[in-house]
Design an enzyme around this catalytic site. Structure first.
Site, mmCIF file in Angstrom:
data_model
loop_
_atom_site.group_PDB
_atom_site.id
_atom_site.type_symbol
_atom_site.label_atom_id
_atom_site.label_comp_id
_atom_site.label_asym_id
_atom_site.label_seq_id
_atom_site.Cartn_x
_atom_site.Cartn_y
_atom_site.Cartn_z
ATOM 1 C CD GLU A 40 -15.345 -1.615 -30.633
ATOM 2 O OE1 GLU A 40 -15.428 -2.257 -31.696
ATOM 3 O OE2 GLU A 40 -14.270 -1.185 -30.174
ATOM 4 C CG HIS A 70 -12.796 2.600 -33.404
ATOM 5 N ND1 HIS A 70 -12.422 1.268 -33.408
ATOM 6 C CD2 HIS A 70 -12.009 3.194 -34.341
ATOM 7 C CE1 HIS A 70 -11.474 1.075 -34.284
ATOM 8 N NE2 HIS A 70 -11.197 2.217 -34.870
ATOM 9 C CG HIS A 107 -8.623 -3.571 -37.339
ATOM 10 N ND1 HIS A 107 -9.235 -3.329 -38.548
ATOM 11 C CD2 HIS A 107 -9.307 -2.822 -36.431
ATOM 12 C CE1 HIS A 107 -10.240 -2.484 -38.377
ATOM 13 N NE2 HIS A 107 -10.295 -2.152 -37.104
ATOM 14 C CG HIS A 146 8.323 -2.658 -29.837
ATOM 15 N ND1 HIS A 146 8.208 -2.210 -31.135
ATOM 16 C CD2 HIS A 146 7.776 -1.675 -29.063
ATOM 17 C CE1 HIS A 146 7.608 -1.025 -31.152
ATOM 18 N NE2 HIS A 146 7.361 -0.683 -29.902
ATOM 19 C CG HIS A 186 4.872 5.269 -28.966
ATOM 20 N ND1 HIS A 186 6.058 5.936 -29.232
ATOM 21 C CD2 HIS A 186 5.188 3.946 -29.022
ATOM 22 C CE1 HIS A 186 7.026 5.070 -29.428
ATOM 23 N NE2 HIS A 186 6.522 3.846 -29.326
#
Length: 326
Positions: free
Chosen positions: A72, A75, A134, A244, A304
């Protein structure tokens, strides 16, 4: 021009932030640090005895997981650096008379909003609508940086391209279809619905009778101490996943149609863009199938996300070339 070189480097850095965000999210490390912008009240993950004593005092119900906390924080460090790079781009564009002003200003505003979304992602305990926003903000930043680079680059299609001009509406529709698919992917991920269906081509069992669209796509999911690992029941997650998948088929058909049409363009730029689009669609479909067959391996799941980002960039370029240059 220095600003063009900086934008190219920032594009690479933005992709790194997107992929690191995906890796953090898929590793269930989004709450590795329960506060913001630091980690348990520190600028780095606390490890010293006096730091751990302070953590125990101020976060008595929390247990530090160093690996998740570092994911975290790394990032956040990368995202913070990206913010400084975007600010530098804005300053350079404002100093150069010929450079656009509105677009870099908007990008700078977007990166500030992204920082706020990053904070809310933590403080609102991974609320799905915030997590998805986000994610979409990161993709939007990626696309707008490319658009700014193209605005500064002297792209030309000699003599225009009468065949390609006819594809302008189709290309714009394809861009919209892809954006919807990226949003559905973000909603699937933020609601932990990626493994709601584990068979092909659609879903196992009597899935048609269990569809619950109103619950699946409501941005409001009630009050919860945390949204980590999801709060929706199986039928609702299955509905998100199935939507999806079905829209992925629509997206693939539309993008392949556009790619095949671009093959007949008089411009090698447009033809090559069409071939690249076809290749990216095939790769993205393969990655999506692999996620199902192989039970969402981390590397393929992150890839992906990268595939979606490259598809977005490719379609932004195609639309820019068609609407402004062809």
């Amino acid at each position: 021009m220095a600003v063009k070189r900086l934008i190219k480097f920032t594009l690479v850095f933005t992709l790194a932030v997107i992929l690191m965000g995906a890796y953090t999210r898929l590793s269930d490390a989004g709450l590795g640090c329960p506060d913001w912008p630091g980690c348990y009240g520190h600028l780095a993950v606390p490890s010293a005895s006096h730091e751990l004593a302070k953590v125990e005092q101020h976060f008595p119900d929390m247990t530090i997981e160093p690996e998740k906390a570092w994911l975290e924080m790394i990032h956040r460090y990368i995202a913070g650096t990206l913010g400084l790079m975007v600010l530098a781009i804005l300053i350079l564009c404002l100093k150069q008379p010929q450079a656009p002003k509105k677009l870099p200003s908007f990008i700078a505003a977007l990166i500030i909003f992204q920082a706020a979304l990053g904070m809310w992602t933590v403080t609102m305990k991974l609320m799905p609508i915030v997590v998805m926003a986000h994610l979409i903000g990161g993709f939007s930043l990626f696309a707008l940086l490319l658009l700014l680079y193209l605005r500064l680059k002297p792209l030309r299609i000699p003599g225009g391209d009468s065949h390609a001009r006819k594809l302008m509406p189709l290309a714009l529709v394809c861009l919209g279809v892809l954006i919807i698919q990226i949003m559905l992917g973000g909603w699937t991920s933020s609601n932990y619905a990626a493994l709601a269906c584990t068979t092909l081509p659609i879903c196992e069992g009597n899935w048609v009778d269990n569809l619950r669209f109103a619950d699946a796509f409501s941005p409001f999911q009630g009050e919860h101490p945390s949204f980590e690992f999801g709060v929706l029941d199986y039928s609702t997650r299955m509905t998100i996943h199935v939507t999806h998948r079905i829209w992925a088929v629509v997206t693939a058909i539309m993008l392949i149609w556009l790619a095949m049409k671009l093959r007949y363009s008089h411009s090698h730029i447009m033809r090559n863009s069409g071939y690249l689009l076809l290749l990216l669609v095939i790769m993205q479909v393969g990655l999506g199938i692999s996620n199902v067959v192989m039970n969402l391996p981390l590397g393929i799941a992150v890839s992906h996300n990268a595939g979606a980002a490259f598809l977005l960039l490719n379609l932004v370029f195609i639309n820019y070339a068609l609407w402004r240059k062809a």
